[in-house]
Scaffold this active site. Structure first.
Site, PDB file in Angstrom:
ATOM      1  N   HIS A  56       0.858  -1.284   0.137  1.00  0.00           N
ATOM      2  CA  HIS A  56      -0.093   0.143   0.094  1.00  0.00           C
ATOM      3  C   HIS A  56       0.818   1.258   0.189  1.00  0.00           C
ATOM      4  O   HIS A  56       0.462   2.443   0.316  1.00  0.00           O
ATOM      5  CB  HIS A  56      -0.833   0.018   1.470  1.00  0.00           C
ATOM      6  CG  HIS A  56      -1.611  -1.106   1.431  1.00  0.00           C
ATOM      7  ND1 HIS A  56      -2.701  -1.506   0.401  1.00  0.00           N
ATOM      8  CD2 HIS A  56      -1.979  -2.120   2.377  1.00  0.00           C
ATOM      9  CE1 HIS A  56      -3.187  -2.542   0.665  1.00  0.00           C
ATOM     10  NE2 HIS A  56      -2.965  -3.029   2.037  1.00  0.00           N
ATOM     11  N   HIS A 219      -7.276  -4.407  -0.656  1.00  0.00           N
ATOM     12  CA  HIS A 219      -6.649  -5.543  -1.106  1.00  0.00           C
ATOM     13  C   HIS A 219      -7.086  -6.368  -2.083  1.00  0.00           C
ATOM     14  O   HIS A 219      -7.101  -7.429  -2.440  1.00  0.00           O
ATOM     15  CB  HIS A 219      -6.674  -6.559   0.331  1.00  0.00           C
ATOM     16  CG  HIS A 219      -6.116  -6.064   1.431  1.00  0.00           C
ATOM     17  ND1 HIS A 219      -7.057  -5.380   2.329  1.00  0.00           N
ATOM     18  CD2 HIS A 219      -5.111  -5.872   1.845  1.00  0.00           C
ATOM     19  CE1 HIS A 219      -6.500  -4.665   3.237  1.00  0.00           C
ATOM     20  NE2 HIS A 219      -5.156  -5.190   3.089  1.00  0.00           N
TER      21      HIS A 219
END
Length: 333
Positions: A56, A219
């Site tokens: 991320h 995700h």
């Protein structure tokens, strides 16, 4: 799978070494790469720690520094860091004023940070508290979470609480403030393509050339629905509508607007989405006091973006504008 890697088992270690070398004036790595730490700690300040699965970036390591986090714990790709990482980070940044964990609402993160908080209470010089972020309006529960997911709004919480911590606010005040900012912050995302987790070697999900996933998680979790590709204005209208429908802001309120890229979207398209969102918000008589546009809470190479809106007052704006010096955000110094 085409990626600039040497091997799936060394991706994180080599990434962390490169990051620490590139930003050696700001951060340093903890022992065994358990955490990324602010190089210069401020005595008597509450220590702010966050973390989560890698993939991320720049969340969370890119937000370590003056005006934001004191440490970040990186897990393997899309995998929670372990309690011993969090405990080591707490011991490394504790200066006696306590530790505040800022945790995205994913089951692994919440569980491991809770374990670390329990252990840390007996091992550091001050108390430990937690703020959980759950800003995603797309779905009420998801693959990784019970309740709403913590996504790009986490950046706004970390920034405003980090600025408040620099002013010397105590742990209880910072926890309450973080919960308040989280309560005024909402996000929603859209994916135009999947990402590929290195260890998996194939895309997480498949989208047809004319499809998009509305409300996707960071995700690659499913969103609200899979629909045909639409115009940028139509996509922005749905996301902003979901956000403001949930926040129910009053006309004339100020807000921070974050248009966040998921890793595979050009800046040109993100600024176009920013323009679309601003026009919609202006039509609702909301004042966008500050904009932040770029890939800040990514999902590897996923194409798409999220929109985050955080309702603020003048005091919040002053904190947002105060000096910050991290790898990903720098202004005022």
């Amino acid at each position: 799978m085409k990626k600039l890697i040497n091997g799936t088992d060394t991706v994180l270690a080599e990434t962390l070494d490169g990051f620490a070398a590139a930003h050696a004036d700001i951060v340093e790595l903890g022992e065994e790469r358990k955490f990324i730490r602010r190089r210069s700690l401020k005595k008597g300040k509450v220590g702010l720690i966050s973390g989560g699965g890698s993939g991320h970036e720049p969340l969370h390591g890119g937000f370590v520094g003056h005006g934001m986090l004191d440490a970040a714990c990186p897990g393997q790709v899309f995998t929670s860091p372990t309690p011993d990482q969090m405990l080591a980070a707490a011991q490394a940044v504790d200066t006696g004023a306590g530790i505040l964990f800022i945790v995205k609402n994913y089951e692994g993160d919440v569980m491991n940070f809770a374990m670390a908080a329990e252990m840390a209470g007996d091992m550091i010089g001050g108390p430990v508290a937690t703020v959980i972020t759950d800003d995603d309006v797309a779905v009420e529960t998801s693959t990784y979470s019970t309740g709403r997911r913590g996504v790009a709004g986490t950046l706004i919480v970390e920034r405003l609480v980090g600025a408040a911590a620099e002013q010397g606010r105590d742990l209880n005040a910072l926890q309450a403030y973080g919960q308040s900012v989280n309560g005024r912050t909402r996000s929603m995302g859209v994916a135009l393509s999947s990402c590929t987790v290195p260890a998996a070697g194939k895309p997480t999900f498949a989208l047809a050339e004319d499809e998009m996933e509305m409300g996707v998680g960071i995700h690659g979790e499913p969103g609200r629905r899979r629909v045909k590709l639409a115009s940028a204005d139509a996509i922005a209208a749905e996301m902003v509508g979901a956000i403001t429908g949930d926040l129910a802001p009053k006309p004339g309120q100020q807000a921070i607007l974050l248009v966040n890229g998921f890793g595979g979207t050009p800046s040109m398209e993100l600024y176009l989405m920013c323009n679309a969102a601003r026009r919609i918000l202006a039509g609702q008589k909301l004042l966008v006091a500050r904009c932040l546009v770029g890939p800040y809470v990514t999902s590897l190479e996923m194409a798409g973006c999220s929109i985050t809106l955080s309702l603020i007052e003048d005091a919040d704006l002053a904190l947002w504008d105060s000096p910050i010096h991290t790898a990903a955000l720098r202004w005022g110094m």
